[in-house]
Design an enzyme around this catalytic site. Sequence first.
Site, short mmCIF file in Angstrom:
data_model
loop_
_atom_site.label_atom_id
_atom_site.label_comp_id
_atom_site.label_asym_id
_atom_site.label_seq_id
_atom_site.Cartn_x
_atom_site.Cartn_y
_atom_site.Cartn_z
N CYS A 114 0.82 -1.23 0.00
CA CYS A 114 0.00 0.00 0.00
C CYS A 114 0.85 1.27 0.00
CB CYS A 114 -0.95 0.01 1.19
SG CYS A 114 -2.16 -1.32 1.08
N HIS A 251 -3.33 7.57 1.71
CA HIS A 251 -3.68 6.23 1.24
C HIS A 251 -5.11 5.96 1.70
CE1 HIS A 251 -3.87 2.06 0.47
NE2 HIS A 251 -3.74 1.68 1.73
N ASN A 281 -9.95 0.35 -1.00
CA ASN A 281 -8.50 0.37 -0.86
C ASN A 281 -7.88 -0.25 -2.11
OD1 ASN A 281 -5.82 -0.06 -0.21
ND2 ASN A 281 -6.22 -0.86 1.85
O1 UT7 Z 1 -3.99 -0.73 3.28
C1 UT7 Z 1 -3.37 -1.59 4.18
C2 UT7 Z 1 -3.66 -1.18 5.53
N1 UT7 Z 1 -4.90 -1.72 5.96
C3 UT7 Z 1 -5.65 -1.04 6.78
O2 UT7 Z 1 -5.30 0.06 7.08
C4 UT7 Z 1 -6.86 -1.69 7.38
C5 UT7 Z 1 -6.90 -1.40 8.84
N2 UT7 Z 1 -8.02 -1.95 9.54
C6 UT7 Z 1 -9.31 -1.56 9.34
O3 UT7 Z 1 -9.58 -0.78 8.45
C7 UT7 Z 1 -10.36 -2.08 10.27
O4 UT7 Z 1 -9.75 -2.72 11.36
C8 UT7 Z 1 -11.36 -3.06 9.59
C9 UT7 Z 1 -12.26 -2.28 8.66
C10 UT7 Z 1 -10.60 -4.12 8.82
C11 UT7 Z 1 -12.23 -3.73 10.62
O5 UT7 Z 1 -12.90 -2.78 11.42
P1 UT7 Z 1 -12.89 -2.90 13.02
O6 UT7 Z 1 -13.76 -1.82 13.51
O7 UT7 Z 1 -11.46 -2.91 13.44
O8 UT7 Z 1 -13.61 -4.28 13.24
P2 UT7 Z 1 -13.04 -5.61 13.92
O9 UT7 Z 1 -12.03 -6.26 13.07
O10 UT7 Z 1 -12.68 -5.29 15.33
O11 UT7 Z 1 -14.36 -6.50 13.92
C12 UT7 Z 1 -15.53 -6.13 14.64
C13 UT7 Z 1 -16.63 -7.15 14.38
C14 UT7 Z 1 -16.17 -8.58 14.54
O12 UT7 Z 1 -17.24 -9.30 15.11
P3 UT7 Z 1 -17.24 -9.62 16.69
O13 UT7 Z 1 -15.98 -10.41 16.94
O14 UT7 Z 1 -17.23 -8.27 17.37
O15 UT7 Z 1 -18.50 -10.39 16.86
C15 UT7 Z 1 -15.98 -9.07 13.12
O16 UT7 Z 1 -16.16 -10.45 12.97
O17 UT7 Z 1 -17.07 -7.03 13.01
C16 UT7 Z 1 -17.06 -8.32 12.39
N3 UT7 Z 1 -16.81 -8.15 10.97
C17 UT7 Z 1 -17.79 -7.91 10.07
N4 UT7 Z 1 -19.12 -7.80 10.21
C18 UT7 Z 1 -19.85 -7.54 9.09
C19 UT7 Z 1 -15.61 -8.14 10.32
N5 UT7 Z 1 -15.81 -7.93 9.01
C20 UT7 Z 1 -17.14 -7.77 8.83
C21 UT7 Z 1 -17.95 -7.52 7.70
N6 UT7 Z 1 -19.27 -7.40 7.87
N7 UT7 Z 1 -17.43 -7.35 6.46
#
Ligand code: UT7
Length: 324
Positions: A114, A251, A281
């Site tokens: 990225c 980014h 992204n």
């Molecule tokens: O370009 C490279 C760099 N990459 C990034 O910068 C990405 C960085 N990370 C992020 O953007 C965020 O962490 C994400 C968008 C990937 C995830 O958001 P989050 O607020 O950190 O969510 P999380 O991973 O803590 O997940 C929260 C909940 C989980 O469920 P439980 O365990 O709380 O029941 C996940 O299983 O959301 C669930 N979840 C989803 N639910 C619906 C994860 N993906 C999804 C989804 N739809 N697509």
Amino acid sequence: MVARAVVAGCGGYLPETVLTNADLARSVDTSDEWIVQRTGIRERRVAAEGEFTSHLATAAARIALDRAAMLPSELDLIVVATATPDETFPATATRVQDALDMRRGAAFDVQAVCSGFIYALNVADNFIRLGQSEAALVIGAETFSRILDWQDRATCVLFGDGAGAVVLRAEQGEGTAADRGVLSNHLRSDGRHHDLLFVDGGPSSTRTVGHLRMAGRDVFRHAVVNLASVMQEALAANGLTADDIDWVVPHQANLRIIRSTSSKLGMPEEKVIVTVDHHANTSAASIPLALAEAVTDGRIKRGDLCLLEAMGGGFAWGASLVRW
Ligand code: UT7
């Protein structure tokens, strides 16, 4: 006087097929509401069957050359930033070189995922500063749709395909922050974080292409800290403050990361270019795509000071200051 890499033209290209959050909710357990709230993404583009990274890169390059009123024969360097090359080798940049009918100079790829565009810009800037290049094409191009696990809702909703390109031309400057062109680049990496963001395959390990794996929450945490730090470093190196910046071109991974990072720097939202809602992204393509959009719609103008930043797998991250 010093040699500066001045932006002569900029272009972006997106594949035609639009994939909305609602489309994704039909194949994995997700919703438009979750994706918009957590990421800001509403839709992304996906390359067609037979449409490769080099095709997207070449299309973006042609637009950038057109805007620069330059011919491919005037270029002496092509650097393509990509983590999704057409083939393991040769470099996708040589495919672009051939497609443009450019028959001199050098073409090669840079791999910093990225952050690839910042790394590639730094490489091309160094070529120009050293007098090794007079006119360089820097491209960020990706087809991440090909390395996603489409059953993994935690990653497949986040990425899109696309390409952006910038033509750099050597010009003489005073060596001050008032010069047009690339003022400075700041690159960082920390290989200890491999397991937080990687592709679980490759020619030397599994002999397959593999799929993207990410511990999103951990990456998020590191991203905000690392990006704010490298942006501060870029400002300090040039004796500038956040007030001097006309545009932050980040980014485009997550709207929440973009907002947290710019607010840490005291940068008002109106100065931040956001495309993550309709591009998602696009890895190395995200910054040049955002630049192309903001130049085309008249926001970024000649003389504006732009602060570019990115962070991704490796971890690798960085920032560049460019006076347009
Ligand atoms: O370009 C490279 C760099 N990459 C990034 O910068 C990405 C960085 N990370 C992020 O953007 C965020 O962490 C994400 C968008 C990937 C995830 O958001 P989050 O607020 O950190 O969510 P999380 O991973 O803590 O997940 C929260 C909940 C989980 O469920 P439980 O365990 O709380 O029941 C996940 O299983 O959301 C669930 N979840 C989803 N639910 C619906 C994860 N993906 C999804 C989804 N739809 N697509």
